[in-house]
Design a protein around this motif. Structure first.
Motif, mmCIF file in Angstrom:
data_model
loop_
_atom_site.group_PDB
_atom_site.id
_atom_site.type_symbol
_atom_site.label_atom_id
_atom_site.label_comp_id
_atom_site.label_asym_id
_atom_site.label_seq_id
_atom_site.Cartn_x
_atom_site.Cartn_y
_atom_site.Cartn_z
ATOM 1 N N TYR A 1 -5.666 1.791 -8.756
ATOM 2 C CA TYR A 1 -6.383 0.991 -7.733
ATOM 3 C C TYR A 1 -7.349 0.421 -8.005
ATOM 4 O O TYR A 1 -7.838 -0.884 -7.518
ATOM 5 N N ILE B 1 0.897 -1.230 -0.211
ATOM 6 C CA ILE B 1 0.041 0.112 -0.004
ATOM 7 C C ILE B 1 0.633 1.203 -0.143
ATOM 8 O O ILE B 1 0.612 2.359 -0.626
ATOM 9 N N LEU C 1 -7.659 -1.712 0.430
ATOM 10 C CA LEU C 1 -7.602 -1.002 -1.073
ATOM 11 C C LEU C 1 -8.722 -0.287 -1.063
ATOM 12 O O LEU C 1 -8.729 0.937 -1.839
#
Length: 465
Positions: free
Chosen positions: A322, A299, A335
């Motif tokens: 994304y 991330i 996410l």
């Protein structure tokens, strides 16, 4: 009475022998003691006088030797008694110290030093006692005295280095450790402590040189892995310093070296991206970080990509990244949360609302989520829902959740950096780990090496919204 008779008998025998031999050897011998003084002696008298002088000389020599021996024995006995007294006091002081009667221990050690001011063991213990009280001035004085008595005593130098470090005289502590290495160039403790001091002073090049030596040492398996991890961190820090000083090529070499030793070391990848940014190659930096994310699924890499794409004016690209990541891992709430946060940042209110309102996860731990949802409800004029979300956000008794947490020491930070400021571990920050797999977080934490000195490095130039 018997002794008197024996003496008379002996004198008589000598007198008779003297008379007998004098008759056999008539005449005289002239002995000159000076140009004007002379003596007339018979041969027998000269022989007896020579014998008497010889006996006298032997007697004097034997007397001097025996007297010296007696004086030496007296001094030895005196020193032995003093040594026994000092030893007894030293042991009594140790017992008081171990019994935590520190005041008594100090008085006893001082008595011992009043008798023998050069006893190394007592100087060491009393110095350590003062150091335990944070009286570093006295500790340094005592250990320096011990060092003058035995300049090559490694134990004394180690304690002196500890005193100097406690007094924040780091350069002097380094000198004491260097003195040890002059005596024993492979002294492991001195090498480790010198490396840690160099890390504290952010002298990364010198720390890296020592760490190379430690990695080559014959260490146990667990220590060898920790040494290898620390080597990677030092290589990264050397590269970071070169980059800050305007030497990107040298920095690139060290970043690549760190990656070669540990393919999972994210700070070095980000460092390579920073070099490309320094050279004005933003698109190249984006390409590298996208490849890194494909390998690591980190991330943190996505956060950096987000900043770069927005700098390029390409918000659609980071949204695509994304969305692709979510398609590959649809059950990952982290996410989804960060994509919703990106929508919110880009004023895409409906998209942010649709995604975040459907997000499933432990919202009771995430104040940021409720703050964003409250703002989204306000934008949609859902006042009651906005108030409810604000109440949830403000109702937390804990601190507001921050985006990064160190897996090693659990320290939290709003800014990412290659090394945790609290515990000194590299590559230990994760984004919202409580939303991920607990087992995975535990495994990562267990794999981290022992903590290192506190780091005061420069954070990454990006942070989450």
């Amino acid at each position: 009475m018997l002794r008197l008779l024996f003496s008379i008998f002996l004198f008589t025998v000598v007198f008779l022998f003297y008379g007998y031999f004098r008759e056999l050897n008539p005449g005289t011998i002239t002995i000159r003691t000076s140009p004007t003084v002379s003596l007339e002696l018979s041969p027998v008298t000269l022989v007896l006088l020579s014998m008497a002088v010889g006996v006298l000389i032997v007697t004097v020599i034997v007397g001097i030797r025996e007297t010296t021996h007696l004086i030496g024995a007296w001094r030895s006995t005196r020193l032995q008694r003093r040594h026994e007294k000092v030893t007894a006091l030293h042991q009594e002081g140790m017992q008081a110290f171990l019994s935590r009667r520190l005041g008594d221990a100090k008085v006893i050690f001082q008595k011992a030093l009043a008798i023998d001011s050069h006893r190394i063991e007592t100087l060491l213990w009393l110095g350590n006692l003062y150091r335990a009280e944070h009286n570093f001035v006295e500790a340094i004085r005592l250990h320096q005295t011990a060092h003058r008595v035995e300049p090559r005593n490694i134990e004394v130098l180690l304690e002196l280095a500890t005193d100097l470090e406690g007094a924040k005289r780091y350069e002097d502590a380094l000198q004491a450790l260097q003195d040890i290495l002059r005596i024993d160039s492979d002294h492991l403790t001195a090498l480790i402590r010198k490396r840690d001091l160099l890390i504290r002073l952010e002298k990364w090049s010198e720390a890296l040189e020592i760490q190379h030596r430690l990695v080559k040492a014959n260490l146990p398996a667990a220590d060898a892995q920790a040494a290898s991890d620390l080597l990677v961190g030092c290589m990264y820090e050397v590269g970071r310093q070169f980059l800050e000083r305007g030497h990107p090529e040298k920095a690139r070499r060290y970043f690549r070296g760190a990656i070669k030793k540990d393919r999972r070391f994210l700070p070095a990848y980000i460092g390579l991206g920073e070099i490309l940014l320094h050279e004005g190659k933003i698109k190249n930096a984006v390409e590298i970080l996208e490849k890194v994310y494909a390998k690591t699924k980190s991330i943190i890499i996505l956060h950096r990509l987000e900043e770069l794409h927005l700098e390029l004016g390409e918000p659609a690209e980071i949204i695509r990244v994304y969305q692709t990541a979510i398609q590959r891992d649809p059950q990952n709430p982290v996410l989804q949360f960060y994509l919703g946060k990106l929508y919110y940042r880009l004023e895409m209110v409906d998209d942010a609302y649709d995604l975040l309102s459907a997000l499933e996860g432990p919202h009771d731990q995430l104040a940021d989520y409720h703050k964003i949802m409250a703002n989204l409800h306000l934008r949609k004029h859902h006042m009651e829902e906005a108030v409810l979300e604000l109440k949830k956000a403000l109702g937390f008794r804990k601190r507001v959740v921050v985006p990064y947490r160190c897996l090693h020491c659990q320290a939290e930070s709003r800014e990412w950096s290659g090394r945790c400021r609290a515990c000194g571990q590299w590559n230990s920050f994760v984004a919202l780990p409580w939303l991920g797999s607990p087992a995975q977080a535990s495994d990562q934490e267990a794999s981290q090496p022992a903590p290192r000195p506190t780091y005061q490095g420069v954070a990454s130039p990006f942070e989450t919204v």
